[in-house]
Design a protein around this motif. Structure first.
Motif, PDB file in Angstrom:
ATOM      1  N   GLU A  25       0.831  -1.209   0.000  1.00 36.74           N
ATOM      2  CA  GLU A  25       0.000   0.000   0.000  1.00 36.74           C
ATOM      3  C   GLU A  25       0.863   1.256   0.000  1.00 36.74           C
ATOM      4  N   GLN A  26       1.972   1.237   0.742  1.00 31.98           N
ATOM      5  CA  GLN A  26       2.872   2.390   0.772  1.00 31.98           C
ATOM      6  C   GLN A  26       3.504   2.620  -0.593  1.00 31.98           C
ATOM      7  N   PHE A  27       3.919   1.548  -1.254  1.00 30.55           N
ATOM      8  CA  PHE A  27       4.471   1.684  -2.600  1.00 30.55           C
ATOM      9  C   PHE A  27       3.421   2.219  -3.572  1.00 30.55           C
ATOM     10  N   THR A  28       2.175   1.790  -3.387  1.00 24.75           N
ATOM     11  CA  THR A  28       1.099   2.245  -4.279  1.00 24.75           C
ATOM     12  C   THR A  28       0.873   3.747  -4.132  1.00 24.75           C
ATOM     13  N   GLN A  29       0.869   4.239  -2.896  1.00 25.40           N
ATOM     14  CA  GLN A  29       0.704   5.674  -2.672  1.00 25.40           C
ATOM     15  C   GLN A  29       1.844   6.452  -3.323  1.00 25.40           C
ATOM     16  N   TYR A  30       3.063   5.943  -3.147  1.00 27.41           N
ATOM     17  CA  TYR A  30       4.230   6.582  -3.748  1.00 27.41           C
ATOM     18  C   TYR A  30       4.118   6.565  -5.276  1.00 27.41           C
ATOM     19  N   TRP A  31       3.688   5.433  -5.838  1.00 29.25           N
ATOM     20  CA  TRP A  31       3.549   5.326  -7.294  1.00 29.25           C
ATOM     21  C   TRP A  31       2.573   6.374  -7.815  1.00 29.25           C
ATOM     22  N   HIS A  32       1.440   6.523  -7.154  1.00 34.21           N
ATOM     23  CA  HIS A  32       0.438   7.497  -7.614  1.00 34.21           C
ATOM     24  C   HIS A  32       0.987   8.920  -7.538  1.00 34.21           C
ATOM     25  N   ASN A  33       1.777   9.215  -6.519  1.00 30.80           N
ATOM     26  CA  ASN A  33       2.405  10.537  -6.450  1.00 30.80           C
ATOM     27  C   ASN A  33       3.345  10.754  -7.633  1.00 30.80           C
ATOM     28  N   LEU A  34       4.135   9.724  -7.962  1.00 32.92           N
ATOM     29  CA  LEU A  34       5.057   9.828  -9.100  1.00 32.92           C
ATOM     30  C   LEU A  34       4.314   9.972 -10.425  1.00 32.92           C
ATOM     31  N   SER A  35       3.169   9.335 -10.529  1.00 32.34           N
ATOM     32  CA  SER A  35       2.457   9.272 -11.812  1.00 32.34           C
ATOM     33  C   SER A  35       2.014  10.643 -12.307  1.00 32.34           C
ATOM     34  N   HIS A  36       1.909  11.612 -11.403  1.00 26.30           N
ATOM     35  CA  HIS A  36       1.525  12.973 -11.804  1.00 26.30           C
ATOM     36  C   HIS A  36       2.730  13.781 -12.278  1.00 26.30           C
ATOM     37  N   ASP A  37       3.911  13.176 -12.217  1.00 25.57           N
ATOM     38  CA  ASP A  37       5.158  13.796 -12.668  1.00 25.57           C
ATOM     39  C   ASP A  37       5.400  15.165 -12.031  1.00 25.57           C
ATOM     40  N   PRO A  38       5.318  15.241 -10.710  1.00 24.58           N
ATOM     41  CA  PRO A  38       5.620  16.523 -10.057  1.00 24.58           C
ATOM     42  C   PRO A  38       7.122  16.789 -10.088  1.00 24.58           C
ATOM     43  N   SER A  39       7.513  17.992  -9.760  1.00 26.65           N
ATOM     44  CA  SER A  39       8.937  18.295  -9.678  1.00 26.65           C
ATOM     45  C   SER A  39       9.554  17.491  -8.538  1.00 26.65           C
ATOM     46  N   GLY A  40      10.843  17.193  -8.684  1.00 32.01           N
ATOM     47  CA  GLY A  40      11.502  16.395  -7.660  1.00 32.01           C
ATOM     48  C   GLY A  40      11.697  17.143  -6.368  1.00 32.01           C
ATOM     49  N   ARG A  41      12.088  18.419  -6.473  1.00 33.20           N
ATOM     50  CA  ARG A  41      12.338  19.244  -5.300  1.00 33.20           C
ATOM     51  C   ARG A  41      11.621  20.580  -5.449  1.00 33.20           C
ATOM     52  N   LYS A  42      11.355  21.205  -4.334  1.00 38.12           N
ATOM     53  CA  LYS A  42      10.671  22.489  -4.348  1.00 38.12           C
ATOM     54  C   LYS A  42      11.562  23.555  -4.958  1.00 38.12           C
ATOM     55  N   ARG A  43      10.993  24.338  -5.868  1.00 37.76           N
ATOM     56  CA  ARG A  43      11.735  25.423  -6.493  1.00 37.76           C
ATOM     57  C   ARG A  43      11.492  26.697  -5.691  1.00 37.76           C
ATOM     58  N   ARG A  44      12.447  27.059  -4.882  1.00 34.67           N
ATOM     59  CA  ARG A  44      12.275  28.170  -3.947  1.00 34.67           C
ATOM     60  C   ARG A  44      12.063  29.494  -4.675  1.00 34.67           C
ATOM     61  N   THR A  45      12.648  29.634  -5.880  1.00 27.19           N
ATOM     62  CA  THR A  45      12.586  30.927  -6.571  1.00 27.19           C
ATOM     63  C   THR A  45      11.468  30.994  -7.602  1.00 27.19           C
ATOM     64  N   SER A  46      10.679  29.934  -7.759  1.00 29.74           N
ATOM     65  CA  SER A  46       9.633  29.929  -8.781  1.00 29.74           C
ATOM     66  C   SER A  46       8.483  30.837  -8.362  1.00 29.74           C
ATOM     67  N   SER A  47       7.831  31.425  -9.335  1.00 29.13           N
ATOM     68  CA  SER A  47       6.678  32.283  -9.054  1.00 29.13           C
ATOM     69  C   SER A  47       5.486  31.433  -8.662  1.00 29.13           C
ATOM     70  N   SER A  48       4.600  31.996  -7.857  1.00 30.60           N
ATOM     71  CA  SER A  48       3.466  31.241  -7.324  1.00 30.60           C
ATOM     72  C   SER A  48       2.443  30.901  -8.387  1.00 30.60           C
ATOM     73  N   ASP A  49       2.445  31.649  -9.526  1.00 26.97           N
ATOM     74  CA  ASP A  49       1.452  31.360 -10.562  1.00 26.97           C
ATOM     75  C   ASP A  49       1.938  30.312 -11.553  1.00 26.97           C
ATOM     76  N   ASN A  50       3.123  29.756 -11.305  1.00 25.77           N
ATOM     77  CA  ASN A  50       3.628  28.686 -12.163  1.00 25.77           C
ATOM     78  C   ASN A  50       2.954  27.390 -11.754  1.00 25.77           C
ATOM     79  N   ASP A  51       2.226  26.769 -12.684  1.00 26.50           N
ATOM     80  CA  ASP A  51       1.466  25.562 -12.349  1.00 26.50           C
ATOM     81  C   ASP A  51       2.369  24.465 -11.837  1.00 26.50           C
TER      82      ASP A  51
END
Length: 705
Positions: free
Chosen positions: A382-408
């Protein structure tokens, strides 16, 4: 499984994995805490207590063993003068299959442990061990001792652990398939080289080719394909992640699942770079003058796409599903999408996970050492499944501290924060009888330090593999202990400023009986080591590697190597014509050790096993998509990893010592290199390091007995 037995002469400790049974020996009535007063005292004492006149056998057989098995620390120039008494020349071992009653006798070993690498999973064996001696040129034996033990069955256990052979460059592989060795153009780190290899795919005889593939796989390929094959219809779902993805049998297994109606979804690494488009030697631009660029996939991405496109289907609908509905591209990781796991889901419920170090490639399965680890636990799945679903949306790997808030893309929660919300960093020791799953990337490298801290707390043993070098937090731990180097030698590799800091050894906090085994893919060159050290020092930092830990008494180190062909430059007519060992040519970067695991205090009741896809590095902790299993208190899991570790460590350590011997011979001007180095000796000099408290082999005897 672990079993001990003893008699008035011997004690035997048997540790069973799946394909390996490790036997540790010790002799009785000897004060292990004191060094022998003299070699003759040790020799006489051992012969007196081992000879059993009531159980002797006369034979003209001479002692024998496999080549390259005795440690080079033995003092082979010591000879026993009193030939009228019995001379202890090694341990004789026999094995009987308890179900078939089939028996086999192994070569005599002049070591205090022996690995049976021919065992089969889920089998019960009886081992008989005796001391073998020579008296008046006849062979005599001590009284026998038996141990009964059952190997682990990965097909039915909660943890199904499958190691491939991982020793393509071995005498056995060369003996079996050496006639197929040919020179091929191979690429190492992008450099084309002509290498003599034995590629199992290129063996022209299909029967022999299949035999070679099976021998190298050692059940790993079969287990991977069988795991996928469990999904048999529309009630099943397979959620997978792949980094390298070119192994034809695995690719086909997923395609077959699609044809069976299984819902298959695979997240795959997808990275590349943008190159300026050029036509007729001119830079291409659009109507507004903007330079046009084309996205070029990296080699891993391109190779996987080619393998995916080779699959054919009977149904057009299935072909469409495969090309358009099965694969999810992972573009936005901070490093690389380095996961390789599969989740089996039935009726919407995750039930099992396949994970480990194995990339589904020919090199990963038939070449370098790898492990596939099945966990049959719904909570872990179940833990791997939750992680897989998070990956499946292809989010950025790390938070971009300098990115603008209106960047999707920036407004989406990055993977490092998602992972830590799912499982926070561990603090202190893991709970006994637990499985903890750590997913990466993470916001810090605290978990890498956690692994190093646990290693630093080990009191009996450390068994650790490193494919791409040793990270600095772990190197700091491995540097602690008693050094064999003279104090005036410290700092020669480092600047005076670094040397003045001291060598960092805290010997007082390290148990003198602790033994740390380190298995590396290769030994770094002194030039590259010095270059990295100098670069670190410019930034006011310290860089540690193999050269800083190799002289610590608590560290026993081996690295991947082959046996070269024997040479005799003085007399070509008598030269041994056997060639050197060959690899498969299937790997591009890592030839020998690709596993990423550590086993701490393996033979206690509460061992710790850490295993997975991450290389215990900075990048694998805070940049790459990775997964690690932290298994505390499971002795069966520890036994499998431990026995496989010794199988590989002993294999490569013997080659390292032989190659060092060859180099020393050449440096002294000797023209003759004796391939029989490491064969049994006809005296008891082989015993001396095992009873010398200053020797690593002494510690090894105490650890495994």
């Amino acid at each position: 499984m672990r079993v001990r037995n003893s008699n008035d002469q011997l004690s035997v400790h048997a540790i069973a994995g799946t394909h390996v049974v490790l036997l540790g020996f010790d002799v009785k009535d000897y004060d292990k805490q004191s060094k022998p007063e003299s070699d003759s005292r040790l020799s006489n004492m051992l012969s007196e207590m081992t000879l059993d006149n009531s159980d002797t056998t006369t034979s003209t057989t001479t002692p024998s063993t496999s080549r390259i098995t005795r440690s080079s620390t033995s003092s082979s120039n010591i000879r026993v003068k009193n030939t009228s008494r019995a001379i202890f020349v090694g341990f004789a071992i026999d094995r009987q299959d308890c179900s078939t009653k089939e028996s086999v006798s192994f070569n005599v070993t002049q070591k205090f442990h022996y690995g049976d690498y021919s065992a089969l999973p889920g089998k019960r064996y009886q081992y008989t061990v005796r001391k073998k001696m020579i008296k008046d040129k006849n062979v005599v034996y001590g009284s026998s001792i038996q141990v009964l033990i059952t190997t682990e069955d990965p097909a039915t256990s909660k943890h199904g652990i499958y190691f491939n052979r991982g020793v393509a460059g071995s005498a056995a592989y060369n003996d079996k398939f050496g006639s197929e060795a040919k020179y091929h153009l191979v690429h190492k780190f992008g450099t084309p080289l002509q290498r003599k290899i034995i590629n199992p795919r290129m063996i022209t005889d299909p029967v022999k080719s299949k035999e070679a593939l099976s021998w190298l796989s050692r059940g790993l390929e079969e287990a991977l394909v069988n795991f996928i094959s469990q999904a048999s219809g529309k009630d099943f779902q397979l959620l997978a992640t792949v980094y390298e993805f070119t192994h034809p049998e695995t690719v086909q297994a997923f395609a077959d699942a699609v044809e069976r109606g299984v819902d298959v979804k695979i997240i795959r690494h997808c990275k590349g770079t943008y190159h300026t488009r050029v036509k007729r030697n001119e830079i291409c631009k659009d109507d507004s003058g903007k330079i046009l660029k084309d996205w070029i996939p990296d080699g891993t991405t391109d190779s996987a796409k080619k393998a995916i496109d080779t699959v054919g289907f009977a149904s057009l609908d299935d072909a469409h599903k495969w090309q358009h509905d099965t694969f999810i591209e992972r573009h936005h990781t901070a490093g690389i999408m380095h996961n390789k796991f599969i989740i089996l889901i039935k009726n919407g419920k995750p039930t099992q996970v396949w994970t480990g170090s194995t990339n589904p490639t020919d090199g990963g399965i038939y070449g370098q050492s790898n492990v596939g680890h099945i966990v049959r636990d719904e909570n872990v799945a179940e833990q791997f499944t939750q992680y897989w679903h998070n990956l499946s949306h292809d989010p950025s790997g790390r938070k971009r501290r300098t990115s603008s808030s209106d960047n999707d893309e920036a407004s989406n929660e990055p993977m490092d924060e998602l992972n830590e919300r799912q499982q926070s960093d561990l603090e202190g020791r893991a709970k006994s009888q637990s499985i903890t799953v750590i997913f990466c990337p993470r916001t810090t490298t605290n978990m890498l330090q956690w692994y190093a801290d646990r290693m630093g707390e080990a009191t009996e043993s450390v068994h650790y593999t490193a494919a791409f070098g040793i990270s600095q937090p772990i190197a700091q731990v491995l540097r602690q202990g008693n050094s064999t180097k003279k104090s005036n030698e410290d700092g020669l590799r480092r600047s005076p400023r670094i040397a003045r800091r001291g060598n960092g050894n805290d010997a007082s906090s390290v148990s003198p009986s602790l033994l740390r085994y380190v298995l590396l893919d290769n030994k770094p060159s002194e030039q590259s080591s010095a270059k990295k050290a100098a670069s670190a020092e410019k930034n006011g930092k310290e860089y540690l590697d193999y050269y800083d830990i190799k002289d610590i008494k608590q560290n026993r180190i081996a690295f991947g190597a082959l046996l070269p062909p024997p040479t005799n430059h003085e007399d070509k007519s008598t030269a041994d014509t056997r060639g050197g060992e060959c690899l498969t040519g299937l790997t591009y970067f890592v030839d020998y050790i690709h596993t990423k695991y550590m086993v701490l205090d393996a033979l206690t009741d509460n061992p710790l096993v850490v295993t997975g896809s991450a290389n215990f590095s900075m990048a694998s902790t805070d940049k790459n998509d990775e997964n690690m299993l932290i298994i505390q208190g499971d002795t069966s899991v520890a036994d499998v990893y431990l026995t496989e570790f010794y199988r590989l460590f002993d294999h490569f350590k013997a080659r390292d010592e032989y190659n060092a011997f060859v180099a020393e011979q050449k440096s002294t001007g000797s023209n003759v290199v004796d391939r029989t180095w490491g064969d049994v000796v006809d005296d008891e000099s082989w015993l001396l390091p095992y009873f010398d408290p200053e020797s690593q082999l002494y510690k090894e005897r105490l650890l495994l007995r």
